[in-house]
Design a protein around this motif. Sequence first.
Motif, short mmCIF file in Angstrom:
data_model
loop_
_atom_site.label_atom_id
_atom_site.label_comp_id
_atom_site.label_asym_id
_atom_site.label_seq_id
_atom_site.Cartn_x
_atom_site.Cartn_y
_atom_site.Cartn_z
N LEU A 147 0.83 -1.23 0.10
CA LEU A 147 0.25 0.09 -0.30
C LEU A 147 1.36 0.84 -0.33
O LEU A 147 0.39 2.75 -0.36
CB LEU A 147 -0.93 -0.35 1.07
N GLU A 148 2.21 1.56 0.52
CA GLU A 148 2.90 2.25 0.72
C GLU A 148 4.08 2.42 -0.33
O GLU A 148 4.85 3.63 -0.16
CB GLU A 148 3.38 2.45 2.21
N LYS A 186 -1.67 5.67 11.13
CA LYS A 186 -2.08 5.13 8.89
C LYS A 186 -3.35 3.98 10.06
O LYS A 186 -4.30 3.66 9.44
CB LYS A 186 -1.47 5.09 8.22
N TYR A 187 -2.45 2.61 10.23
CA TYR A 187 -3.32 0.88 10.57
C TYR A 187 -3.37 0.69 11.38
O TYR A 187 -3.74 -0.15 11.52
CB TYR A 187 -1.82 0.28 9.39
N PHE A 188 -3.32 1.94 12.74
CA PHE A 188 -3.13 1.04 14.15
C PHE A 188 -3.41 2.15 15.06
O PHE A 188 -3.90 3.21 14.79
CB PHE A 188 -2.11 1.06 14.69
N THR A 189 -4.49 1.42 16.23
CA THR A 189 -5.11 1.98 17.52
C THR A 189 -4.15 1.93 18.55
O THR A 189 -4.39 0.36 18.60
CB THR A 189 -6.65 1.87 17.16
N PRO A 220 7.41 2.80 10.96
CA PRO A 220 8.13 4.10 10.80
C PRO A 220 6.14 4.94 11.54
O PRO A 220 5.16 4.66 10.84
CB PRO A 220 7.47 5.03 8.83
N LYS A 221 6.44 5.96 11.90
CA LYS A 221 5.52 6.73 12.80
C LYS A 221 4.38 6.90 12.03
O LYS A 221 2.80 6.52 12.55
CB LYS A 221 5.64 8.24 13.10
N SER A 222 4.01 7.00 10.27
CA SER A 222 2.93 7.74 9.43
C SER A 222 2.30 6.09 9.66
O SER A 222 1.35 6.28 9.23
CB SER A 222 3.51 8.16 8.25
#
Length: 293
Positions: A139-140, A185-188, A179-181
Amino acid sequence: MSTALRSAPARAARVVSDADFQKFREFFYRKTGIHFDDNKRYFVDKRLVDRMEATGAADFREYFVGLRFEREGQELQHLVNAMTVNETYFLREAYQFDCMSNDILNELVRTKPRGERLRIWSIPSSTGEEPYSIAMHLLEKWPGIDAHDVEILSSDIDTQVLDAAQRGVYSARSIANLPKSWLDKYFTRRGEHEWVISRDLVAAVEFSRVNLSDPADTRRFRDIDLIFCRNLLIYFDDQSRRAAAEAMYDALRPGGFVCLGHSESMSRISALYRVRRFADAMVYQKPLNGEAP
């Protein structure tokens, strides 16, 4: 007489002799392809005694007879879950994911019929870090993701880790390399020390229990384009490694690729594959029809 004193003889009987260890080691190898060296004796004995206690078997003989002749295989699965080691984290050996996104997939789509799905198989799944790393990397990092349909399959012999993978709850250690981004984006975040992966990513991966040493399990995997089989073959002996290499060869479509762990070498296992060296990694390829390895 106290309960503790009455139970002492049963506990004392739950030991594993040298002959028991050899008998169990041969049985487990036939069932899974996993070979335990003598230096794993303490690890194996402790888990065998734990399973004897859990099943109420008085000694190894009683436990082993029940294990060999059970119909449903439930105790064997409990034992497999206890005996397998599952230690991983997100973006482990990330250079291979770079190779996937920079080179391998681009080569694959050039040789596939237009519109045909790309199939990626991750085995062992462990607790899901690898297949989810593949999904996020696509995806990235892979521009082709918008133009091509990708199916991600992930398998393990251990049903407990498959359940954990589908729950998708991870520790700080597991997510340390992300990466923090990507993390945002993908975790809570849940509490101080846990992160829960997006349910969309969980839904993007098809999980299944597979014993790579069992042809009945692997024959349903065909026309795979890319296999990640990293840090599994180190637990096999030479014969089991060759059988696993042949199972993956049969699962791959011509021109498909295998990524192994950094300490593993397909060249020492099987002559079926070609070595391919890309800028980011060395991988192994099933030759196209008519090509020599």
